[in-house]
Design an enzyme around this catalytic site. Sequence first.
Site, short mmCIF file in Angstrom:
data_model
loop_
_atom_site.label_atom_id
_atom_site.label_comp_id
_atom_site.label_asym_id
_atom_site.label_seq_id
_atom_site.Cartn_x
_atom_site.Cartn_y
_atom_site.Cartn_z
N ASP A 27 9.50 75.78 30.38
CA ASP A 27 9.89 76.93 31.21
C ASP A 27 11.41 76.96 31.40
OD1 ASP A 27 9.43 79.23 32.65
OD2 ASP A 27 8.91 78.18 34.51
N GLY A 28 11.93 78.16 31.67
CA GLY A 28 13.34 78.31 32.03
C GLY A 28 14.25 78.79 30.91
N ASN A 29 13.68 79.23 29.79
CA ASN A 29 14.52 79.74 28.69
C ASN A 29 15.36 80.94 29.14
OD1 ASN A 29 13.34 77.87 27.04
ND2 ASN A 29 12.08 79.32 25.89
N TRP A 32 18.12 79.94 31.58
CA TRP A 32 19.17 79.22 30.85
C TRP A 32 20.14 80.23 30.23
CZ3 TRP A 32 20.94 79.25 25.84
CH2 TRP A 32 21.73 78.16 25.43
N THR A 73 -1.48 83.82 27.79
CA THR A 73 -2.21 85.09 27.67
C THR A 73 -1.63 86.12 28.65
OG1 THR A 73 -3.85 84.04 29.13
CG2 THR A 73 -4.43 84.21 26.82
N GLU A 74 -0.84 85.67 29.61
CA GLU A 74 -0.21 86.58 30.58
C GLU A 74 1.18 87.02 30.13
OE1 GLU A 74 -1.99 83.74 31.68
OE2 GLU A 74 -3.62 85.18 31.99
N ASN A 75 1.76 86.33 29.13
CA ASN A 75 3.14 86.65 28.72
C ASN A 75 3.25 87.99 27.98
OD1 ASN A 75 4.03 83.17 28.20
ND2 ASN A 75 4.60 84.48 29.90
N ARG A 198 6.61 69.96 33.64
CA ARG A 198 7.08 71.35 33.66
C ARG A 198 8.58 71.34 33.92
NH1 ARG A 198 4.42 76.93 35.61
NH2 ARG A 198 6.16 78.28 35.06
C1 IPE Z 1 4.37 79.57 31.68
O1 IPE Z 1 5.62 80.05 32.03
C2 IPE Z 1 4.06 79.91 30.25
C3 IPE Z 1 4.87 79.24 29.25
C4 IPE Z 1 5.78 78.33 29.46
C5 IPE Z 1 4.58 79.63 27.90
P1 IPE Z 1 5.82 81.46 32.74
O2 IPE Z 1 7.29 81.62 32.91
O3 IPE Z 1 5.10 82.52 32.00
O4 IPE Z 1 5.09 81.23 34.13
P2 IPE Z 1 5.26 81.98 35.53
O5 IPE Z 1 5.14 83.45 35.26
O6 IPE Z 1 6.61 81.63 36.05
O7 IPE Z 1 4.18 81.44 36.40
C1 IPE Z 2 9.58 79.90 28.98
O1 IPE Z 2 10.75 80.41 29.48
C2 IPE Z 2 9.18 80.52 27.67
C3 IPE Z 2 8.03 81.46 27.75
C4 IPE Z 2 7.29 81.68 28.79
C5 IPE Z 2 7.71 82.18 26.54
P1 IPE Z 2 10.78 81.73 30.32
O2 IPE Z 2 10.97 82.89 29.40
O3 IPE Z 2 9.61 81.84 31.22
O4 IPE Z 2 12.11 81.55 31.19
P2 IPE Z 2 12.30 81.92 32.71
O5 IPE Z 2 11.22 81.23 33.48
O6 IPE Z 2 12.18 83.42 32.81
O7 IPE Z 2 13.66 81.42 33.05
MG MG Z 3 9.21 81.24 33.12
#
Ligand code: IPE
Ligand code: IPE
Ligand code: MG
Length: 253
Positions: A27-29, A32, A73-75, A198
């Site tokens: 998480d956090g891409n 970043w 599945t929610e992304n 995480r």
């Molecule tokens: C969880 O991260 C899914 C992945 C890392 C692929 P999200 O960024 O989608 O989760 P939420 O929305 O903050 O709970």
């Molecule tokens: C995780 O990073 C990657 C995916 C869920 C695909 P995010 O894209 O959720 O990065 P933040 O949480 O918005 O910083």
């Molecule tokens: Mg995220």
Amino acid sequence: MVSLDQTQLDEELDMTNIPEHIAIIMDGNGRWAQKRHLPRIAGHKQGMNTVKKITKAASDLGVKVLTLYAFSTENWKRPKDEVNYIMKLPVTFFNTFIPDLIKNNVRVNVMGYIDELPDATRDVVNKAIEDTKDCTGMVLNFALNYGSQAEITTAVQQIAKEVQAGQLSPEAISQETIEQHLMTHGLAPYSNPDLLVRTSGEERISNFLLWQIAYSEFVFVQDHWPDFGQQTLIDTIKIYQSRHRRYGGLNKK
Ligand code: IPE
Ligand code: IPE
Ligand code: MG
């Protein structure tokens, strides 16, 4: 990249207690990238390089299964452009990284609703699985279009069909029956993560491996995924090694 120095590792870690299955919610891409005034997709691109680095590090440490949550599945709720970019990443990743995976004896596995992916993504994923099928080292298991509630729902549907067809009686449904219908079944005997990490400071599960983490150790780190390095991995394993897993029993120590 530089390989891990064995003597240095022996000093830092108990090499007899390396978690066999490590699962990471990457998480956090986006944050970043935003911190650097870059578009969110720049974070996903950098995150892919972290995947390469951590795959090698985990394999060098003797980890048996590394599960990486890449897309939930929610992304799909995200803006179309971001989703399209993320769906192209496996193509770049596997087109450049397969020789390294084979060299390191790493086998690719993917769990998730693969049929719903764009054709090019699904094709490259299937090719990666095929190209690495004879590797006998670490399993690099991507959770791609994966959601645990969907996974459990699908499992219940399959079990119900077996009951309906007279192949199974309701009383015969056991924990093993359920596990056999989950997407982690093929990872046995390492189906359940020993360590769940995480990144980016969020402390939630976001629909990841709900059944399988019943007795996993959780470690939450502040680093955003693109900043997660070999040393961060070692540090999370050190925290894991300081824990006492009891599984409801009493501590032996
Ligand atoms: C969880 O991260 C899914 C992945 C890392 C692929 P999200 O960024 O989608 O989760 P939420 O929305 O903050 O709970
Ligand atoms: C995780 O990073 C990657 C995916 C869920 C695909 P995010 O894209 O959720 O990065 P933040 O949480 O918005 O910083
Ligand atoms: Mg995220």
